[in-house]
Design an enzyme around this catalytic site. Structure first.
Site, PDB file in Angstrom:
ATOM      1  N   CYS A  54      43.817  53.936 -33.317  1.00  0.00           N
ATOM      2  CA  CYS A  54      44.353  54.874 -32.183  1.00  0.00           C
ATOM      3  C   CYS A  54      43.187  55.410 -31.462  1.00  0.00           C
ATOM      4  O   CYS A  54      42.103  56.029 -32.201  1.00  0.00           O
ATOM      5  CB  CYS A  54      45.247  55.898 -32.571  1.00  0.00           C
ATOM      6  SG  CYS A  54      45.714  56.927 -31.612  1.00  0.00           S
ATOM      7  N   CYS A  57      43.488  59.284 -32.278  1.00  0.00           N
ATOM      8  CA  CYS A  57      43.136  60.186 -33.549  1.00  0.00           C
ATOM      9  C   CYS A  57      42.793  59.329 -34.503  1.00  0.00           C
ATOM     10  O   CYS A  57      42.341  59.725 -35.596  1.00  0.00           O
ATOM     11  CB  CYS A  57      44.446  60.458 -33.757  1.00  0.00           C
ATOM     12  SG  CYS A  57      45.755  59.203 -34.554  1.00  0.00           S
ATOM     13  N   CYS A 103      51.793  55.684 -31.716  1.00  0.00           N
ATOM     14  CA  CYS A 103      51.212  55.944 -33.033  1.00  0.00           C
ATOM     15  C   CYS A 103      51.741  56.948 -33.765  1.00  0.00           C
ATOM     16  O   CYS A 103      52.208  58.131 -33.217  1.00  0.00           O
ATOM     17  CB  CYS A 103      49.601  56.804 -32.534  1.00  0.00           C
ATOM     18  SG  CYS A 103      48.726  57.487 -33.893  1.00  0.00           S
ATOM     19  N   CYS A 126      53.051  44.354 -27.968  1.00  0.00           N
ATOM     20  CA  CYS A 126      51.887  43.896 -26.782  1.00  0.00           C
ATOM     21  C   CYS A 126      51.521  45.454 -26.701  1.00  0.00           C
ATOM     22  O   CYS A 126      52.006  46.467 -26.085  1.00  0.00           O
ATOM     23  CB  CYS A 126      53.009  43.581 -25.830  1.00  0.00           C
ATOM     24  SG  CYS A 126      52.395  43.326 -24.056  1.00  0.00           S
TER      25      CYS A 126
HETATM   26 FE    FE Z   1      47.078  58.335 -32.854  1.00  0.00          FE
END
Ligand code: FE
Length: 139
Positions: A54, A57, A103, A126
């Site tokens: 991510c 984060c 996420c 995707c």
């Molecule tokens: Fe994240």
């Protein structure tokens, strides 16, 4: 070690904080559920061995082992890295019913999941390049 100044839990970060650390495109995609133009992202044709995290984060989201060329214009994976990285929920915006992928740790918007992917899962995650940070696997 005390970290009282500024929350270290990025799930609690404000839009203002995200705007300071992300590029305008990363902010638009992850915090405003935007979509980068097809074939524009730098990780679309990316084939190196490693981990897609991510961009917000650092949570591990996808692995290069599961990436494939979908022809869609966005990085595509047939499954997430594991059960803990991403979350999916129904998205009825823009006059379509789709499955949004976010996420699990910080709620950043990542992309959408479709059921037209390859074996063994039949799924296509995707994902916007702008929501990912690639980390090469050390040999
Ligand atoms: Fe994240």
């Amino acid at each position: 070690m005390s970290e009282r100044s500024g929350s270290t839990d990025k799930a609690d970060w404000s839009k203002k904080q995200w705007r300071e650390v992300l590029t305008p495109e990363q902010f638009h995609v992850t915090q405003e559920k935007g979509t980068e133009p097809a074939f524009s992202g730098e990780l679309y044709g990316h084939k190196a061995n490693g981990i897609y995290k991510c961009v917000c984060c650092g949570q591990t989201l996808f692995l290069s082992d599961h990436k494939y060329d979908s022809g869609s214009g966005w990085p595509s994976f047939y499954q997430p890295a594991d059960d803990t990285g991403v979350e999916t929920e129904t998205d009825s915006s823009h006059g379509m019913v789709r499955t949004e992928v976010t996420c699990r740790q910080c709620s950043a918007h990542l992309g959408h999941a479709f059921d037209d992917g390859p074996a063994p899962t039949g799924m296509r995650y995707c994902i916007n390049s702008a929501s990912l940070k690639f980390v090469a696997k050390k040999n």
